[in-house]
Design a protein around this motif. Structure first.
Motif, PDB file in Angstrom:
ATOM      1  N   ALA A  98      -7.068   6.636   2.130  1.00 50.96           N
ATOM      2  CA  ALA A  98      -6.985   7.093   3.519  1.00 50.96           C
ATOM      3  C   ALA A  98      -7.684   6.137   4.473  1.00 50.96           C
ATOM      4  O   ALA A  98      -7.253   5.950   5.610  1.00 50.96           O
ATOM      5  CB  ALA A  98      -7.590   8.499   3.633  1.00 50.96           C
ATOM      6  N   SER A  99      -8.764   5.520   4.009  1.00 54.78           N
ATOM      7  CA  SER A  99      -9.534   4.618   4.869  1.00 54.78           C
ATOM      8  C   SER A  99      -8.953   3.208   4.923  1.00 54.78           C
ATOM      9  O   SER A  99      -9.145   2.496   5.908  1.00 54.78           O
ATOM     10  CB  SER A  99     -10.985   4.540   4.367  1.00 54.78           C
ATOM     11  OG  SER A  99     -11.570   5.814   4.275  1.00 54.78           O
ATOM     12  N   LEU A 100      -8.256   2.810   3.860  1.00 55.60           N
ATOM     13  CA  LEU A 100      -7.755   1.436   3.780  1.00 55.60           C
ATOM     14  C   LEU A 100      -6.666   1.154   4.803  1.00 55.60           C
ATOM     15  O   LEU A 100      -6.534   0.018   5.273  1.00 55.60           O
ATOM     16  CB  LEU A 100      -7.232   1.167   2.364  1.00 55.60           C
ATOM     17  CG  LEU A 100      -6.694  -0.234   2.077  1.00 55.60           C
ATOM     18  CD1 LEU A 100      -7.777  -1.288   2.289  1.00 55.60           C
ATOM     19  CD2 LEU A 100      -6.146  -0.305   0.640  1.00 55.60           C
ATOM     20  N   VAL A 101      -5.887   2.171   5.182  1.00 53.29           N
ATOM     21  CA  VAL A 101      -4.762   1.944   6.098  1.00 53.29           C
ATOM     22  C   VAL A 101      -5.214   1.257   7.372  1.00 53.29           C
ATOM     23  O   VAL A 101      -4.562   0.346   7.881  1.00 53.29           O
ATOM     24  CB  VAL A 101      -4.071   3.275   6.466  1.00 53.29           C
ATOM     25  CG1 VAL A 101      -2.819   3.007   7.283  1.00 53.29           C
ATOM     26  CG2 VAL A 101      -3.708   4.045   5.228  1.00 53.29           C
ATOM     27  N   ALA A 102      -6.351   1.706   7.928  1.00 52.37           N
ATOM     28  CA  ALA A 102      -6.827   1.144   9.186  1.00 52.37           C
ATOM     29  C   ALA A 102      -7.233  -0.319   9.058  1.00 52.37           C
ATOM     30  O   ALA A 102      -7.362  -1.022  10.071  1.00 52.37           O
ATOM     31  CB  ALA A 102      -8.013   1.964   9.712  1.00 52.37           C
ATOM     32  N   PHE A 162       0.831  -1.202   0.000  1.00 51.25           N
ATOM     33  CA  PHE A 162       0.000   0.000   0.000  1.00 51.25           C
ATOM     34  C   PHE A 162       0.869   1.257   0.000  1.00 51.25           C
ATOM     35  O   PHE A 162       0.639   2.189  -0.773  1.00 51.25           O
ATOM     36  CB  PHE A 162      -0.907  -0.015   1.232  1.00 51.25           C
ATOM     37  CG  PHE A 162      -1.562   1.307   1.529  1.00 51.25           C
ATOM     38  CD1 PHE A 162      -2.780   1.628   0.955  1.00 51.25           C
ATOM     39  CD2 PHE A 162      -0.978   2.224   2.393  1.00 51.25           C
ATOM     40  CE1 PHE A 162      -3.395   2.854   1.214  1.00 51.25           C
ATOM     41  CE2 PHE A 162      -1.576   3.437   2.664  1.00 51.25           C
ATOM     42  CZ  PHE A 162      -2.787   3.755   2.070  1.00 51.25           C
ATOM     43  N   TRP A 163       1.882   1.283   0.870  1.00 53.85           N
ATOM     44  CA  TRP A 163       2.760   2.449   0.986  1.00 53.85           C
ATOM     45  C   TRP A 163       3.480   2.711  -0.338  1.00 53.85           C
ATOM     46  O   TRP A 163       3.570   3.855  -0.784  1.00 53.85           O
ATOM     47  CB  TRP A 163       3.774   2.205   2.105  1.00 53.85           C
ATOM     48  CG  TRP A 163       4.697   3.358   2.353  1.00 53.85           C
ATOM     49  CD1 TRP A 163       4.513   4.406   3.207  1.00 53.85           C
ATOM     50  CD2 TRP A 163       5.973   3.585   1.724  1.00 53.85           C
ATOM     51  NE1 TRP A 163       5.586   5.268   3.158  1.00 53.85           N
ATOM     52  CE2 TRP A 163       6.493   4.792   2.257  1.00 53.85           C
ATOM     53  CE3 TRP A 163       6.717   2.891   0.776  1.00 53.85           C
ATOM     54  CZ2 TRP A 163       7.726   5.306   1.860  1.00 53.85           C
ATOM     55  CZ3 TRP A 163       7.946   3.414   0.371  1.00 53.85           C
ATOM     56  CH2 TRP A 163       8.442   4.603   0.921  1.00 53.85           C
ATOM     57  N   ALA A 164       3.981   1.647  -0.954  1.00 51.22           N
ATOM     58  CA  ALA A 164       4.677   1.802  -2.230  1.00 51.22           C
ATOM     59  C   ALA A 164       3.728   2.333  -3.302  1.00 51.22           C
ATOM     60  O   ALA A 164       4.102   3.193  -4.112  1.00 51.22           O
ATOM     61  CB  ALA A 164       5.278   0.464  -2.666  1.00 51.22           C
ATOM     62  N   VAL A 196      -1.656  -2.505  -5.551  1.00 50.10           N
ATOM     63  CA  VAL A 196      -2.894  -2.458  -4.764  1.00 50.10           C
ATOM     64  C   VAL A 196      -3.675  -3.751  -4.926  1.00 50.10           C
ATOM     65  O   VAL A 196      -4.156  -4.343  -3.944  1.00 50.10           O
ATOM     66  CB  VAL A 196      -3.757  -1.252  -5.184  1.00 50.10           C
ATOM     67  CG1 VAL A 196      -5.125  -1.317  -4.509  1.00 50.10           C
ATOM     68  CG2 VAL A 196      -3.068   0.054  -4.819  1.00 50.10           C
ATOM     69  N   PHE A 197      -3.804  -4.224  -6.162  1.00 53.47           N
ATOM     70  CA  PHE A 197      -4.565  -5.454  -6.379  1.00 53.47           C
ATOM     71  C   PHE A 197      -3.843  -6.690  -5.846  1.00 53.47           C
ATOM     72  O   PHE A 197      -4.461  -7.746  -5.679  1.00 53.47           O
ATOM     73  CB  PHE A 197      -4.875  -5.622  -7.871  1.00 53.47           C
ATOM     74  CG  PHE A 197      -5.974  -4.725  -8.360  1.00 53.47           C
ATOM     75  CD1 PHE A 197      -7.242  -4.776  -7.793  1.00 53.47           C
ATOM     76  CD2 PHE A 197      -5.743  -3.809  -9.375  1.00 53.47           C
ATOM     77  CE1 PHE A 197      -8.260  -3.946  -8.232  1.00 53.47           C
ATOM     78  CE2 PHE A 197      -6.747  -2.968  -9.821  1.00 53.47           C
ATOM     79  CZ  PHE A 197      -8.014  -3.037  -9.247  1.00 53.47           C
ATOM     80  N   SER A 198      -2.533  -6.560  -5.574  1.00 50.90           N
ATOM     81  CA  SER A 198      -1.805  -7.691  -4.997  1.00 50.90           C
ATOM     82  C   SER A 198      -1.996  -7.789  -3.490  1.00 50.90           C
ATOM     83  O   SER A 198      -1.609  -8.790  -2.879  1.00 50.90           O
ATOM     84  CB  SER A 198      -0.307  -7.570  -5.311  1.00 50.90           C
ATOM     85  OG  SER A 198       0.313  -6.550  -4.530  1.00 50.90           O
ATOM     86  N   ILE A 199      -2.588  -6.763  -2.881  1.00 45.70           N
ATOM     87  CA  ILE A 199      -2.864  -6.802  -1.445  1.00 45.70           C
ATOM     88  C   ILE A 199      -3.977  -7.807  -1.182  1.00 45.70           C
ATOM     89  O   ILE A 199      -5.041  -7.726  -1.806  1.00 45.70           O
ATOM     90  CB  ILE A 199      -3.293  -5.410  -0.935  1.00 45.70           C
ATOM     91  CG1 ILE A 199      -2.162  -4.396  -1.118  1.00 45.70           C
ATOM     92  CG2 ILE A 199      -3.720  -5.469   0.539  1.00 45.70           C
ATOM     93  CD1 ILE A 199      -2.567  -2.968  -0.802  1.00 45.70           C
ATOM     94  N   PRO A 200      -3.768  -8.770  -0.296  1.00 45.69           N
ATOM     95  CA  PRO A 200      -4.862  -9.688   0.039  1.00 45.69           C
ATOM     96  C   PRO A 200      -6.083  -8.904   0.506  1.00 45.69           C
ATOM     97  O   PRO A 200      -5.956  -7.938   1.257  1.00 45.69           O
ATOM     98  CB  PRO A 200      -4.271 -10.539   1.165  1.00 45.69           C
ATOM     99  CG  PRO A 200      -2.794 -10.455   0.975  1.00 45.69           C
ATOM    100  CD  PRO A 200      -2.533  -9.069   0.444  1.00 45.69           C
ATOM    101  N   LYS A 201      -7.252  -9.304   0.049  1.00 46.04           N
ATOM    102  CA  LYS A 201      -8.471  -8.566   0.373  1.00 46.04           C
ATOM    103  C   LYS A 201      -8.663  -8.485   1.883  1.00 46.04           C
ATOM    104  O   LYS A 201      -8.814  -9.507   2.545  1.00 46.04           O
ATOM    105  CB  LYS A 201      -9.675  -9.234  -0.268  1.00 46.04           C
ATOM    106  CG  LYS A 201     -10.973  -8.456  -0.081  1.00 46.04           C
ATOM    107  CD  LYS A 201     -12.120  -9.132  -0.792  1.00 46.04           C
ATOM    108  CE  LYS A 201     -13.413  -8.349  -0.600  1.00 46.04           C
ATOM    109  NZ  LYS A 201     -14.554  -9.012  -1.278  1.00 46.04           N
ATOM    110  N   PRO A 202      -8.619  -7.277   2.455  1.00 39.92           N
ATOM    111  CA  PRO A 202      -8.746  -7.165   3.909  1.00 39.92           C
ATOM    112  C   PRO A 202     -10.204  -7.226   4.342  1.00 39.92           C
ATOM    113  O   PRO A 202     -11.117  -6.933   3.567  1.00 39.92           O
ATOM    114  CB  PRO A 202      -8.155  -5.776   4.199  1.00 39.92           C
ATOM    115  CG  PRO A 202      -8.475  -4.993   2.978  1.00 39.92           C
ATOM    116  CD  PRO A 202      -8.408  -5.966   1.823  1.00 39.92           C
TER     117      PRO A 202
END
Length: 428
Positions: A149-153, A39-41, A209-215
């Motif tokens: 902004a909301s995804l970080v949490a 996400f940060w990258a 972003v799409f490689s992030i496992p669905k939280p």
């Protein structure tokens, strides 16, 4: 905060101050979570690429039309979708999944950069077609902002959230300092080079972003209505800590903003020339970046509310100091300290807003917050410019700095809940 606490989505939102642990001492705590690292990258790459596009478009439009008014339209056209669509972007973030919205927005940004590349290769003849692409680009940014902004949490546990905010700010500051320089160099090589690099960066960001496992996320399931559309406003109005934090930023920046007047100081007051303007523009970001790195390893442990108000006051003090200074070294130092003070208040404010907002409305609250932040920057520049025309540049900047100090004192009195907020891990 559903994902990182392993809560089931059918469990009602629990006030975050009731179930969190102490903030971590680990400077790189947020990066221990692979989802956050991606996400940060992605955020860094999109911010960097946006800076490249902004510089390239500005140069290209001015080369084409030689009309400074068109440069103002470049910024306005990109900001307008955030203002016009904030009810929709917030609901989308809460209803359809923040990772999905953020990823699609990054892809759309990449397509806009490709469109600018194609227009450039074809031979640009009118600014109108660039403005159309920028409008679509603004729509993508309008959806990207609240979702990101909301995804970080949803990616880090509450004890690592303040650390994540510090690193987010570091990424943003670094990209906004280095990005314009890179954009200028790339545009100097060829406009096509600038747009190509921006497109690649944004496309890579989308893949990340799409490689992030669905939280896990509390997605909104109610039928859309006026109540759901305005849920962000309703929550902000009812939660005094969030209302105080958002409105404090709005009015402090509205009064204290002096960036728009830096060319006047560089040319007429400090007599530094173009290179000096670059130093003045970089100084706040350098101060903020230094503090962000410090906060990543030294999180604020207690008395967060009081510290925030104090540093908003410092922001006003250093703004007034800059306004009165006629010595280049003092002006640059004041701007660096101004940026450092602002970074402390941003760090506290953003952490409090995210941790005190239930996951089910976090997207809508962030959409409202982003509009307020954008409006305060835009209106702050207008306030500074119009006051400078009426009463002079130095009085306008000094008045704004003193006004920001007054806002900090007034808000500390109006919002005692915010003043008494102590912990940045969600506990009072």
């Amino acid at each position: 905060m559903s994902g990182c606490l392993h809560r089931r989505l059918d469990i009602p939102d629990i006030p975050p101050q009731m179930h969190v642990s102490a903030a971590s001492d680990d400077r790189y705590a947020a990066f221990r979570h692979s989802s956050y690292l991606r996400f940060w990258a992605a955020r860094f790459l999109t911010t960097f690429a946006t800076q490249i596009v902004s510089v390239a478009v500005g140069w290209q439009i001015y080369d084409l039309t030689r009309d400074p008014f068109d440069l103002g339209l470049v910024g306005l056209i990109q900001f307008a979708p955030s203002l016009l669509l904030f009810l929709v972007t917030g609901v989308a973030s809460d209803r359809f999944g923040r990772r999905l919205i953020m990823g699609l927005a990054a892809v759309l940004e990449a397509l806009c950069a490709i469109a600018l590349l194609v227009l450039t290769l074809r031979g640009l003849t009118s600014a109108a077609e660039v403005f159309v692409v920028l409008a679509v680009f603004g729509v993508a940014r309008a959806f990207f902002g609240p979702a990101a902004a909301s995804l970080v949490a949803n990616l880090v546990p509450p004890e690592d959230f303040a650390n994540a905010v510090a690193w987010n700010s570091s990424a943003w500051q670094t990209a906004t300092i280095v990005g314009p320089v890179a954009g200028g160099l790339l545009y100097g090589l060829a406009p096509e080079a600038a747009y190509s690099v921006a497109a690649v960066f944004m496309a890579v960001a989308g893949v990340l972003v799409f490689s992030i496992p669905k939280p896990a996320q509390h997605t909104e399931s109610e039928k859309p209505s006026l109540q759901t559309l305005f849920a962000g406003f309703s929550y902000i109005r009812s939660e005094k800590i969030v209302l105080g934090a958002i409105s404090l930023d709005l009015f402090a920046v509205l009064l204290g903003g002096a960036i728009a007047l830096l060319p006047v100081y560089a040319r007429d007051i400090l007599e530094l020339g173009p290179w000096g303007l670059g130093l003045l523009r970089a100084a706040p970001g350098i101060g903020a970046l230094a503090v962000a790195f410090w906060l990543a390893g030294h999180p604020i442990r207690d008395h967060a509310g009081i510290i925030m108000f104090v540093f908003v006051g410092f922001f006003g003090l250093f703004t007034a100091t800059f306004g009165m200074s006629t010595a280049p070294w003092l002006s640059i130092l004041a701007l660096a300290l101004l940026g450092a003070s602002d970074m402390v208040s941003v760090y506290i404010r953003e952490t409090l807003i995210q941790l005190w907002t239930p996951d089910r409305v976090r997207g809508r609250v962030n959409a409202v917050n982003m509009v307020f932040v954008g409006a305060s920057n835009e209106l702050g520049e207008f306030r500074a410019g119009s006051m400078a025309a009426l009463i002079g540049t130095v009085p306008a900047v000094v008045f704004g700095g003193v006004g920001a100090i007054g806002i900090a004192a007034l808000w500390a009195w109006l919002f005692p809940e915010l003043r008494k907020a102590r912990r940045l891990d969600g506990r009072v």
